[in-house]
Design an enzyme around this catalytic site. Structure first.
Site, PDB file in Angstrom:
ATOM      1  N   THR A   1     -71.643   1.571  75.556  1.00 61.44           N
ATOM      2  CA  THR A   1     -71.537   1.132  77.407  1.00 61.44           C
ATOM      3  C   THR A   1     -70.746   2.920  77.224  1.00 61.44           C
ATOM      4  OG1 THR A   1     -68.901   1.483  76.773  1.00 61.44           O
ATOM      5  CG2 THR A   1     -70.440  -0.414  76.595  1.00 61.44           C
TER       6      THR A   1
ATOM      7  N   GLU B   1     -77.510   1.242  74.559  1.00 62.24           N
ATOM      8  CA  GLU B   1     -77.357   2.665  73.988  1.00 62.24           C
ATOM      9  C   GLU B   1     -75.991   3.104  73.953  1.00 62.24           C
ATOM     10  OE1 GLU B   1     -80.705   5.353  73.638  1.00 62.24           O
ATOM     11  OE2 GLU B   1     -81.608   4.348  73.513  1.00 62.24           O
TER      12      GLU B   1
ATOM     13  N   SER C   1     -70.219  -1.757  70.359  1.00 60.03           N
ATOM     14  CA  SER C   1     -69.503   0.102  70.225  1.00 60.03           C
ATOM     15  C   SER C   1     -68.577   0.252  68.689  1.00 60.03           C
ATOM     16  CB  SER C   1     -68.164  -0.553  71.665  1.00 60.03           C
ATOM     17  OG  SER C   1     -68.506  -0.368  73.030  1.00 60.03           O
TER      18      SER C   1
HETATM   19  N1  CAA Z   1     -75.302  13.177  64.805  1.00 58.35           N
HETATM   20  C1  CAA Z   1     -74.940  12.525  63.782  1.00 58.35           C
HETATM   21  N2  CAA Z   1     -73.852  12.358  63.206  1.00 58.35           N
HETATM   22  C2  CAA Z   1     -72.857  11.980  63.838  1.00 58.35           C
HETATM   23  C3  CAA Z   1     -73.041  11.834  65.155  1.00 58.35           C
HETATM   24  C4  CAA Z   1     -74.459  12.345  66.065  1.00 58.35           C
HETATM   25  N3  CAA Z   1     -74.506  12.532  66.926  1.00 58.35           N
HETATM   26  N4  CAA Z   1     -71.938  11.239  65.495  1.00 58.35           N
HETATM   27  C5  CAA Z   1     -70.795  11.148  64.716  1.00 58.35           C
HETATM   28  N5  CAA Z   1     -71.579  11.320  63.258  1.00 58.35           N
HETATM   29  C6  CAA Z   1     -71.125  11.176  62.078  1.00 58.35           C
HETATM   30  C7  CAA Z   1     -69.586  11.423  61.821  1.00 58.35           C
HETATM   31  O1  CAA Z   1     -69.959  13.181  61.930  1.00 58.35           O
HETATM   32  C8  CAA Z   1     -69.276  11.026  60.608  1.00 58.35           C
HETATM   33  O2  CAA Z   1     -69.918  11.472  59.266  1.00 58.35           O
HETATM   34  P1  CAA Z   1     -68.546  12.176  59.045  1.00 58.35           P
HETATM   35  O3  CAA Z   1     -67.292  10.903  58.364  1.00 58.35           O
HETATM   36  O4  CAA Z   1     -69.343  12.514  57.572  1.00 58.35           O
HETATM   37  O5  CAA Z   1     -67.975  13.418  59.740  1.00 58.35           O
HETATM   38  C9  CAA Z   1     -69.844  10.003  60.898  1.00 58.35           C
HETATM   39  O6  CAA Z   1     -71.387   9.766  61.380  1.00 58.35           O
HETATM   40  C10 CAA Z   1     -69.076   8.184  61.222  1.00 58.35           C
HETATM   41  O7  CAA Z   1     -68.709   9.139  63.178  1.00 58.35           O
HETATM   42  P2  CAA Z   1     -67.175   8.638  63.459  1.00 58.35           P
HETATM   43  O8  CAA Z   1     -66.019   8.810  62.442  1.00 58.35           O
HETATM   44  O9  CAA Z   1     -67.778   9.587  64.895  1.00 58.35           O
HETATM   45  O10 CAA Z   1     -67.776   7.579  63.944  1.00 58.35           O
HETATM   46  P3  CAA Z   1     -66.688   5.888  64.936  1.00 58.35           P
HETATM   47  O11 CAA Z   1     -67.145   4.208  64.267  1.00 58.35           O
HETATM   48  O12 CAA Z   1     -65.902   6.658  65.585  1.00 58.35           O
HETATM   49  O13 CAA Z   1     -68.283   5.589  66.318  1.00 58.35           O
HETATM   50  C11 CAA Z   1     -69.018   5.687  68.314  1.00 58.35           C
HETATM   51  C12 CAA Z   1     -68.501   6.568  67.219  1.00 58.35           C
HETATM   52  C13 CAA Z   1     -69.490   7.001  68.792  1.00 58.35           C
HETATM   53  C14 CAA Z   1     -68.108   5.082  68.747  1.00 58.35           C
HETATM   54  C15 CAA Z   1     -70.465   4.908  68.034  1.00 58.35           C
HETATM   55  O14 CAA Z   1     -69.945   4.211  67.090  1.00 58.35           O
HETATM   56  C16 CAA Z   1     -71.092   4.184  68.742  1.00 58.35           C
HETATM   57  O15 CAA Z   1     -71.846   5.705  69.466  1.00 58.35           O
HETATM   58  N6  CAA Z   1     -70.684   3.296  69.307  1.00 58.35           N
HETATM   59  C17 CAA Z   1     -71.618   2.721  70.505  1.00 58.35           C
HETATM   60  C18 CAA Z   1     -72.733   1.684  69.481  1.00 58.35           C
HETATM   61  C19 CAA Z   1     -74.791   2.478  70.552  1.00 58.35           C
HETATM   62  O16 CAA Z   1     -74.312   3.252  71.303  1.00 58.35           O
HETATM   63  N7  CAA Z   1     -75.195   1.063  70.211  1.00 58.35           N
HETATM   64  C20 CAA Z   1     -76.459   1.969  70.768  1.00 58.35           C
HETATM   65  C21 CAA Z   1     -78.006  -0.298  70.121  1.00 58.35           C
HETATM   66  S1  CAA Z   1     -79.156   0.546  70.659  1.00 58.35           S
HETATM   67  C22 CAA Z   1     -78.974  -0.011  71.997  1.00 58.35           C
HETATM   68  O17 CAA Z   1     -78.025  -0.301  72.973  1.00 58.35           O
HETATM   69  C23 CAA Z   1     -80.816  -0.359  72.757  1.00 58.35           C
HETATM   70  C24 CAA Z   1     -80.953   0.135  73.698  1.00 58.35           C
HETATM   71  O18 CAA Z   1     -80.546   0.159  74.746  1.00 58.35           O
HETATM   72  C25 CAA Z   1     -82.472  -0.060  74.229  1.00 58.35           C
HETATM   73  P1  FAD Z   2     -68.034  -4.541  73.240  1.00 58.91           P
HETATM   74  O1  FAD Z   2     -68.251  -3.184  72.224  1.00 58.91           O
HETATM   75  O2  FAD Z   2     -67.410  -5.497  72.730  1.00 58.91           O
HETATM   76  O3  FAD Z   2     -67.691  -3.925  74.779  1.00 58.91           O
HETATM   77  C1  FAD Z   2     -66.465  -4.357  74.914  1.00 58.91           C
HETATM   78  C2  FAD Z   2     -65.578  -3.266  76.128  1.00 58.91           C
HETATM   79  O4  FAD Z   2     -64.891  -2.656  75.642  1.00 58.91           O
HETATM   80  C3  FAD Z   2     -67.043  -2.767  76.669  1.00 58.91           C
HETATM   81  O5  FAD Z   2     -66.259  -2.560  78.014  1.00 58.91           O
HETATM   82  C4  FAD Z   2     -66.812  -1.098  76.571  1.00 58.91           C
HETATM   83  O6  FAD Z   2     -67.120  -0.559  76.820  1.00 58.91           O
HETATM   84  C5  FAD Z   2     -65.072  -1.406  76.284  1.00 58.91           C
HETATM   85  N1  FAD Z   2     -65.003  -0.708  75.095  1.00 58.91           N
HETATM   86  C6  FAD Z   2     -64.999  -0.957  73.472  1.00 58.91           C
HETATM   87  N2  FAD Z   2     -65.156   0.266  72.723  1.00 58.91           N
HETATM   88  C7  FAD Z   2     -64.129   0.872  73.617  1.00 58.91           C
HETATM   89  C8  FAD Z   2     -63.385   1.454  73.427  1.00 58.91           C
HETATM   90  N3  FAD Z   2     -62.822   2.488  72.435  1.00 58.91           N
HETATM   91  N4  FAD Z   2     -63.101   2.734  74.260  1.00 58.91           N
HETATM   92  C9  FAD Z   2     -62.793   2.470  75.734  1.00 58.91           C
HETATM   93  N5  FAD Z   2     -63.674   0.874  76.141  1.00 58.91           N
HETATM   94  C10 FAD Z   2     -64.455   0.751  74.902  1.00 58.91           C
HETATM   95  N6  FAD Z   2     -78.479  -2.723  70.423  1.00 58.91           N
HETATM   96  C11 FAD Z   2     -79.156  -2.142  69.548  1.00 58.91           C
HETATM   97  O7  FAD Z   2     -79.171  -1.692  68.407  1.00 58.91           O
HETATM   98  N7  FAD Z   2     -80.794  -2.017  69.520  1.00 58.91           N
HETATM   99  C12 FAD Z   2     -81.081  -2.642  70.838  1.00 58.91           C
HETATM  100  O8  FAD Z   2     -82.758  -2.691  70.752  1.00 58.91           O
HETATM  101  C13 FAD Z   2     -80.145  -3.356  72.062  1.00 58.91           C
HETATM  102  N8  FAD Z   2     -80.731  -3.830  73.025  1.00 58.91           N
HETATM  103  C14 FAD Z   2     -80.067  -4.304  73.761  1.00 58.91           C
HETATM  104  C15 FAD Z   2     -80.168  -4.996  74.717  1.00 58.91           C
HETATM  105  C16 FAD Z   2     -79.598  -5.799  76.330  1.00 58.91           C
HETATM  106  C17 FAD Z   2     -79.934  -6.226  76.869  1.00 58.91           C
HETATM  107  C18 FAD Z   2     -78.055  -5.430  75.459  1.00 58.91           C
HETATM  108  C19 FAD Z   2     -77.000  -6.349  76.743  1.00 58.91           C
HETATM  109  C20 FAD Z   2     -77.514  -4.997  74.742  1.00 58.91           C
HETATM  110  C21 FAD Z   2     -78.539  -4.372  73.757  1.00 58.91           C
HETATM  111  N9  FAD Z   2     -78.041  -3.754  72.922  1.00 58.91           N
HETATM  112  C22 FAD Z   2     -79.127  -3.127  71.458  1.00 58.91           C
HETATM  113  C23 FAD Z   2     -76.867  -3.224  72.046  1.00 58.91           C
HETATM  114  C24 FAD Z   2     -75.994  -2.563  73.381  1.00 58.91           C
HETATM  115  O9  FAD Z   2     -75.607  -1.319  73.404  1.00 58.91           O
HETATM  116  C25 FAD Z   2     -73.992  -3.030  73.206  1.00 58.91           C
HETATM  117  O10 FAD Z   2     -74.208  -4.654  73.655  1.00 58.91           O
HETATM  118  C26 FAD Z   2     -73.354  -2.600  73.228  1.00 58.91           C
HETATM  119  O11 FAD Z   2     -72.977  -0.951  72.500  1.00 58.91           O
HETATM  120  C27 FAD Z   2     -71.987  -2.539  73.797  1.00 58.91           C
HETATM  121  O12 FAD Z   2     -71.184  -3.163  73.128  1.00 58.91           O
HETATM  122  P2  FAD Z   2     -70.630  -5.242  72.777  1.00 58.91           P
HETATM  123  O13 FAD Z   2     -72.031  -5.777  73.482  1.00 58.91           O
HETATM  124  O14 FAD Z   2     -69.706  -5.739  71.660  1.00 58.91           O
HETATM  125  O15 FAD Z   2     -69.198  -4.623  74.000  1.00 58.91           O
END
Ligand code: CAA
Ligand code: FAD
Length: 389
Positions: A375, A373, A136
């Site tokens: 949680t 993408e 996250s």
């Molecule tokens: N577009 C462009 N810039 C953005 C943005 C957006 N949507 N959201 C934030 N930013 C910018 C901010 O403006 C900031 O820049 P400035 O300091 O210049 O203003 C910078 O990015 C950092 O933003 P935050 O301070 O808001 O960042 P943060 O550390 O507090 O994190 C978060 C924000 C929303 C929690 C982010 O970390 C997040 O989305 N976490 C979840 C991770 C995630 O979704 N992972 C997906 C992995 S892919 C996957 O899972 C694949 C799959 O499903 C198949």
């Molecule tokens: P953590 O961040 O450790 O979270 C643990 C718990 O704490 C969760 O319930 C979460 O919601 C909660 N939590 C954490 N922070 C907060 C907050 N600020 N407020 C409230 N609750 C919070 N990533 C990629 O980059 N590329 C990929 O292709 C990709 N594919 C994936 C495929 C699978 C099958 C899986 C399981 C994951 C994949 N991911 C990928 C990673 C995925 O995006 C992360 O698992 C997800 O973003 C959560 O991170 P974490 O598993 O470390 O959970």
């Protein structure tokens, strides 16, 4: 009057595309879905069928050899593939996830070099943001990219990477300046064949078992600086801006899984007889079906609305609520998919709990849509930040 109403419902062309993908998925993808789940093997047949019909990466613009499909068409493709097999739907979905960083921020040279092989079906793309200790809180990543002459040298491990090992190309986010926090992260294209790239073992998962999830391990991976996507220090913004477009595709996956479960449950309750009549005759069952369809249609409308906004943003329009709406549709559609698939198991009674029927697989597959993408708690963080800023 109607011309003044910007329609966001699918056009005839979109509906034709849906019928084409549904027919293909029913014929070539659905029959293998249970086996893909059982063996956890990559759905190669589904991949090949998608490639043969040019449906594996429809979003690639025509300028790079792609079909140039809009975001709603891409949603429909993913939805219809997921209705048959959630694992297979991660082929078009993650091909989009891996390439949106290039489409948003990449140089012309990078786009030409990497998008064309994907469009031709010769390569797949993955997206590598997460790490073991940075999920996250993605900005806390540790993977380093250090400049050395005309090259960067990458070291670290990206965790949970969908389609890792199968994909040829990886958009990897890495720290170029540890002093700068999120502003010290840059994005790169890494190739599977780059010396120093290796993969961890496949994760043993609850669902989407046919989609390999593995670590991407980077040990002294030397790549030319021209493989940086956008300017140094812009990688985290590009990564988050990408998710604004691709959380909508996870919503699409959730819709498809839920539709598959609802369709199966409707067929079942009309056939299954208890107390001398089909169980569909009981109001308790009818109301469940009505609620399932109602929730699904609500989530679908929000997702399609978000897809239209995504497309308009890709065409250059400023869409201030894109971040909110893409989080909202992913969160809603995935929660709805979990509810609908759980209810589908309920409607099949004991049979629904067995592997002889597909709904338990759909329930297990639906769960991931609430986690990846970002949680659904993180979606609520994103949405509330947008509302309160
Ligand atoms: N577009 C462009 N810039 C953005 C943005 C957006 N949507 N959201 C934030 N930013 C910018 C901010 O403006 C900031 O820049 P400035 O300091 O210049 O203003 C910078 O990015 C950092 O933003 P935050 O301070 O808001 O960042 P943060 O550390 O507090 O994190 C978060 C924000 C929303 C929690 C982010 O970390 C997040 O989305 N976490 C979840 C991770 C995630 O979704 N992972 C997906 C992995 S892919 C996957 O899972 C694949 C799959 O499903 C198949
Ligand atoms: P953590 O961040 O450790 O979270 C643990 C718990 O704490 C969760 O319930 C979460 O919601 C909660 N939590 C954490 N922070 C907060 C907050 N600020 N407020 C409230 N609750 C919070 N990533 C990629 O980059 N590329 C990929 O292709 C990709 N594919 C994936 C495929 C699978 C099958 C899986 C399981 C994951 C994949 N991911 C990928 C990673 C995925 O995006 C992360 O698992 C997800 O973003 C959560 O991170 P974490 O598993 O470390 O959970």
């Amino acid at each position: 009057m109607s011309a003044d109403f910007p329609a966001y419902s699918p056009s005839e062309e979109h509906e034709l595309l849906r019928r084409t993908v549904r027919d293909l998925a029913d014929a070539k993808i659905a029959p293998g879905a249970a086996e893909v789940d059982e063996t956890a093997d990559f759905p190669q047949e589904a991949h090949d069928a998608l490639v043969q019909n040019d449906l594996h990466a429809v979003h690639i613009p025509e300028a790079y050899g792609g079909a140039g499909a809009d975001a709603l068409a891409t949603v429909i493709v993913i939805e219809e593939v997921a209705r048959a097999c959630a694992s297979s739907s991660l082929i078009p979905a993650v091909n989009k996830l891996g390439t949106v960083p290039l489409l948003l921020s990449g140089s012309e040279e990078l786009k030409k070099r990497y998008l064309a092989p994907l469009a031709r079906g010769e390569a797949m793309f993955s997206y590598a943001l997460s790490e073991a200790e940075a999920g996250s809180d993605a900005a806390s990543m540790r993977t380093r990219a250090v400049r050395d002459g005309d090259d960067y040298v990458l070291n670290g491990a990206k965790m949970w990477i969908t389609n890792a090992g199968v994909s040829e190309y990886y958009t990897v986010m890495a720290v170029t300046d540890p002093e700068q926090g999120a502003k010290g992260i840059s994005a790169f294209v890494v190739e599977k064949s780059d010396p120093g790239v290796s993969f961890g073992p496949k994760e043993r998962k609850l669902g989407i078992k046919g989609s390999p999830t593995r670590q991407v391990i980077l040990e002294d991976v030397r790549i030319p600086a021209s493989r940086m996507v956008g300017a140094e220090g812009t990688g985290f913004k590009t990564a988050l801006a990408t998710l604004d477009h691709t959380r909508i595709t996870i919503a699409a996956q959730a819709l498809g899984i839920a539709q598959g479960a609802l369709d199966y449950a409707i067929g079942y309750v009309k056939e299954r007889r208890q107390f001398g009549r089909p169980v569909a005759d009981f109001q308790g069952v009818q109301f469940m079906i009505a609620d399932m369809a109602m929730k699904l249609e609500g989530a679908r409308q929000l997702t399609y609305h978000a897809a239209i906004k995504s497309e308009r943003a890709m065409l250059g329009e400023r869409i201030p609520d894109l971040t909110f709406i893409s989080s909202a549709c992913k969160c809603l559609a995935s929660d709805v998919a979990m509810e609908i698939t759980t209810d589908a198991v309920q409607l099949l009674g004991g049979y629904g709990y067995t592997r002889d029927f597909p709904v338990e697989r759909m329930m297990r597959d639906a769960k991931i849509t609430q986690i990846y993408e970002g949680t659904n708690q993180i979606q609520r963080v994103v949405m509330s930040r947008q509302l309160l800023k």
